[in-house]
Design a protein around this motif. Structure first.
Motif, mmCIF file in Angstrom:
data_model
loop_
_atom_site.group_PDB
_atom_site.id
_atom_site.type_symbol
_atom_site.label_atom_id
_atom_site.label_comp_id
_atom_site.label_asym_id
_atom_site.label_seq_id
_atom_site.Cartn_x
_atom_site.Cartn_y
_atom_site.Cartn_z
ATOM 1 N N PHE A 54 -9.840 1.472 2.082
ATOM 2 C CA PHE A 54 -9.876 1.924 3.980
ATOM 3 C C PHE A 54 -10.726 2.853 3.754
ATOM 4 C CE2 PHE A 54 -6.685 0.006 5.946
ATOM 5 C CZ PHE A 54 -6.432 -1.626 5.442
ATOM 6 N N LYS B 280 -12.495 -6.051 14.668
ATOM 7 C CA LYS B 280 -13.400 -6.346 13.206
ATOM 8 C C LYS B 280 -14.435 -7.015 13.739
ATOM 9 C CE LYS B 280 -11.555 -11.221 13.071
ATOM 10 N NZ LYS B 280 -10.743 -11.916 12.480
ATOM 11 N N TYR C 299 1.019 -1.128 0.301
ATOM 12 C CA TYR C 299 0.150 0.213 0.292
ATOM 13 C C TYR C 299 0.882 1.683 -0.143
ATOM 14 C CZ TYR C 299 -4.394 -3.061 1.675
ATOM 15 O OH TYR C 299 -4.734 -3.927 1.540
ATOM 16 N N TYR D 283 -10.326 -13.653 -3.662
ATOM 17 C CA TYR D 283 -9.654 -12.066 -3.340
ATOM 18 C C TYR D 283 -10.436 -11.410 -2.739
ATOM 19 C CZ TYR D 283 -6.825 -8.022 -1.912
ATOM 20 O OH TYR D 283 -6.954 -6.967 -1.847
ATOM 21 N N ASN D 284 -10.593 -11.160 -1.434
ATOM 22 C CA ASN D 284 -11.991 -9.984 -1.493
ATOM 23 C C ASN D 284 -11.285 -8.384 -0.840
ATOM 24 O OD1 ASN D 284 -13.413 -11.927 -1.556
ATOM 25 N ND2 ASN D 284 -14.276 -12.251 0.939
ATOM 26 N N LYS D 285 -11.001 -7.274 -1.572
ATOM 27 C CA LYS D 285 -10.097 -6.868 -1.730
ATOM 28 C C LYS D 285 -10.678 -6.062 0.013
ATOM 29 C CE LYS D 285 -9.269 -2.438 -3.776
ATOM 30 N NZ LYS D 285 -9.270 -1.547 -5.684
ATOM 31 N N LEU D 286 -9.785 -5.759 0.696
ATOM 32 C CA LEU D 286 -10.141 -4.356 1.875
ATOM 33 C C LEU D 286 -9.806 -2.863 1.260
ATOM 34 C CD1 LEU D 286 -10.125 -4.815 4.696
ATOM 35 C CD2 LEU D 286 -7.915 -4.893 5.051
ATOM 36 N N GLY E 156 -13.338 -15.813 5.846
ATOM 37 C CA GLY E 156 -13.426 -15.453 4.675
ATOM 38 C C GLY E 156 -13.501 -13.499 5.307
ATOM 39 N N SER E 157 -12.669 -13.078 6.270
ATOM 40 C CA SER E 157 -12.636 -11.669 7.121
ATOM 41 C C SER E 157 -11.650 -10.826 5.856
ATOM 42 C CB SER E 157 -12.066 -12.086 8.779
ATOM 43 O OG SER E 157 -11.123 -12.454 8.610
ATOM 44 N N ASN E 158 -10.140 -11.379 5.431
ATOM 45 C CA ASN E 158 -9.472 -11.106 4.937
ATOM 46 C C ASN E 158 -8.340 -9.812 5.700
ATOM 47 O OD1 ASN E 158 -7.896 -10.237 2.922
ATOM 48 N ND2 ASN E 158 -8.672 -8.545 1.832
ATOM 49 N N GLU E 159 -8.761 -10.573 7.287
ATOM 50 C CA GLU E 159 -7.693 -9.415 8.103
ATOM 51 C C GLU E 159 -5.980 -9.400 7.449
ATOM 52 O OE1 GLU E 159 -7.798 -10.654 12.003
ATOM 53 O OE2 GLU E 159 -6.186 -10.081 12.506
ATOM 54 N N GLN E 160 -5.786 -8.625 7.997
ATOM 55 C CA GLN E 160 -4.822 -8.131 7.974
ATOM 56 C C GLN E 160 -3.433 -7.556 8.069
ATOM 57 O OE1 GLN E 160 -4.513 -5.622 3.523
ATOM 58 N NE2 GLN E 160 -6.102 -7.140 2.709
ATOM 59 N N TYR F 127 -17.709 -7.167 6.152
ATOM 60 C CA TYR F 127 -17.366 -7.864 7.215
ATOM 61 C C TYR F 127 -15.921 -5.992 7.235
ATOM 62 C CZ TYR F 127 -17.122 -12.517 6.592
ATOM 63 O OH TYR F 127 -17.401 -13.633 7.159
ATOM 64 N N THR G 298 -14.972 -5.067 3.959
ATOM 65 C CA THR G 298 -14.356 -5.999 2.548
ATOM 66 C C THR G 298 -15.647 -7.045 2.057
ATOM 67 O OG1 THR G 298 -12.882 -7.875 1.741
ATOM 68 C CG2 THR G 298 -13.244 -7.978 4.276
ATOM 69 N N LYS G 299 -16.172 -7.856 1.229
ATOM 70 C CA LYS G 299 -16.764 -7.910 1.336
ATOM 71 C C LYS G 299 -16.987 -10.026 1.839
ATOM 72 C CE LYS G 299 -17.755 -6.650 -3.382
ATOM 73 N NZ LYS G 299 -17.257 -7.337 -5.109
ATOM 74 N N ALA G 300 -18.405 -9.985 2.056
ATOM 75 C CA ALA G 300 -18.124 -11.397 3.112
ATOM 76 C C ALA G 300 -18.602 -12.251 1.589
ATOM 77 C CB ALA G 300 -19.124 -11.704 4.235
ATOM 78 N N ARG G 301 -16.920 -13.239 1.128
ATOM 79 C CA ARG G 301 -17.693 -14.215 0.237
ATOM 80 C C ARG G 301 -16.334 -14.683 0.254
ATOM 81 N NH1 ARG G 301 -15.912 -11.879 -5.332
ATOM 82 N NH2 ARG G 301 -14.031 -11.885 -4.370
ATOM 83 N N GLN H 174 -0.922 -13.351 -3.990
ATOM 84 C CA GLN H 174 -2.102 -14.331 -3.342
ATOM 85 C C GLN H 174 -1.519 -15.915 -3.251
ATOM 86 O OE1 GLN H 174 -6.709 -14.124 -3.410
ATOM 87 N NE2 GLN H 174 -6.194 -13.323 -5.259
ATOM 88 N N LEU I 6 -4.915 4.897 2.376
ATOM 89 C CA LEU I 6 -4.013 3.488 2.019
ATOM 90 C C LEU I 6 -4.469 3.598 0.388
ATOM 91 C CD1 LEU I 6 -3.761 3.177 5.223
ATOM 92 C CD2 LEU I 6 -2.746 0.741 4.581
ATOM 93 N N LEU J 135 -3.921 -3.477 14.167
ATOM 94 C CA LEU J 135 -5.652 -4.391 13.822
ATOM 95 C C LEU J 135 -6.632 -3.269 15.519
ATOM 96 C CD1 LEU J 135 -8.545 -5.531 12.306
ATOM 97 C CD2 LEU J 135 -7.578 -7.416 13.679
ATOM 98 N N TYR K 223 -1.033 -6.996 -5.502
ATOM 99 C CA TYR K 223 -1.297 -7.803 -4.313
ATOM 100 C C TYR K 223 -0.887 -9.116 -4.995
ATOM 101 C CZ TYR K 223 -5.840 -8.571 -6.214
ATOM 102 O OH TYR K 223 -6.474 -8.894 -7.404
ATOM 103 N N LEU L 187 -8.932 -17.003 3.063
ATOM 104 C CA LEU L 187 -9.752 -16.772 3.505
ATOM 105 C C LEU L 187 -10.253 -17.967 4.093
ATOM 106 C CD1 LEU L 187 -11.437 -14.891 0.368
ATOM 107 C CD2 LEU L 187 -10.185 -13.555 2.953
ATOM 108 N N PHE M 193 -13.904 -3.436 9.703
ATOM 109 C CA PHE M 193 -12.324 -3.820 10.388
ATOM 110 C C PHE M 193 -12.379 -2.037 10.826
ATOM 111 C CE2 PHE M 193 -11.161 -7.799 8.972
ATOM 112 C CZ PHE M 193 -11.495 -7.824 8.308
ATOM 113 N N THR N 218 -17.209 -9.490 11.797
ATOM 114 C CA THR N 218 -17.776 -10.661 10.782
ATOM 115 C C THR N 218 -18.792 -11.414 10.410
ATOM 116 O OG1 THR N 218 -17.303 -12.544 11.996
ATOM 117 C CG2 THR N 218 -14.912 -11.047 10.768
ATOM 118 N N TYR O 131 -8.734 0.084 11.934
ATOM 119 C CA TYR O 131 -7.171 -0.161 12.770
ATOM 120 C C TYR O 131 -6.583 1.254 12.920
ATOM 121 C CZ TYR O 131 -6.576 -4.347 9.332
ATOM 122 O OH TYR O 131 -6.755 -5.593 9.045
#
Lengths: 117, 116
Positions: free
Chosen positions: B106, B49, A35, B101-104, A102-106, B32, B94-97, A50, A43, B46, A48, A97, B34, B51, B36
């Protein structure tokens, strides 16, 4: 202790030079991110990855390049084509995920501040 | 497309006062969410969050946030501010999917100042 390391913390670049920012993680995370942070803009995603040997452009990839030869490492090169590279750069990683629900916590590294002289 | 709006780029409170940082999101699918925190010249940490499940989420350092679907909000609160809370706070969605890859995404951030 597990975590993400970025080096150097401060980097100065002359115009026309390419520079590479290091990002290493020992969290065993599959996904990694770069980022860019500018004051008042939050940001923005540059690139990215995977999995190893695969990466995708984010929202502002122009003037940047990456590689992902190892799971632990995701270096970012800021090329001379990036017209305004002065910014704070943050590297992050996340677990798959399926494991994270599935939260994609980073998880974020401490950042590198790049200044163009 | 998803988006996040943080109302107020700067918030100032007295030590011991209530902290309220506002976040509204836009998402066509269950999100979802968050929060930070970022201290000067450091990375993001973090705070909490959301979910699924309980809509009131408790995080570190005494912070909590409530997911309100009807208001598309996820405001961050702390009953009593401490000097050490001075930092920049980012809301993200982000999407609950499942899978992929679910883009975050901000928000632009809110800088919190705490006065003695």
């Amino acid at each position: 202790d597990g975590g993400i390391t970025q080096s150097p913390k401060y980097l100065f670049r002359k115009e026309g030079q390419n520079v590479t920012l290091s990002c290493e993680q020992n969290l065993n995370h599959d996904a990694m991110y770069w980022y860019r942070q500018d004051p008042g803009q939050g940001l923005r995603l540059i690139y990215y990855s995977q999995i190893v040997n695969d990466f995708q452009k984010g929202d502002i990839a122009e003037g940047y390049s990456v590689s992902r030869e190892k799971k632990e490492s995701f270096p970012l090169t800021v090329t001379s084509a990036q017209k305004n590279p002065t910014a704070f750069y943050l590297c992050a990683s996340s677990i798959p995920l399926a494991l994270a629900g599935g939260s994609n916590e980073q998880f974020f590294g401490p950042g590198t501040r790049l200044t163009v002289l | 497309a998803q988006s996040v709006t943080q109302l107020g780029s700067h918030v100032s409170v007295s030590e011991g006062a209530l902290v309220l940082l506002r976040c509204n999101y836009s998402s066509s699918v269950p999100p979802y969410l968050f929060w930070y925190v970022q201290y000067p010249n450091q990375g993001l940490q973090l705070l909490l969050k959301y979910t699924t499940g309980a809509t009131l989420v408790k995080g570190i350092n005494g912070f909590e946030a409530e997911f309100k679907k009807s208001e598309t909000s996820f405001h961050l609160t702390k009953p009593s501010a401490h000097m050490s809370d001075a930092a920049e706070y980012f809301c993200a969605v982000t999407k609950a999917r499942a899978g992929g890859y679910n883009k975050l995404i901000f928000g632009a951030g809110t800088r919190l100042a705490v006065h003695p």
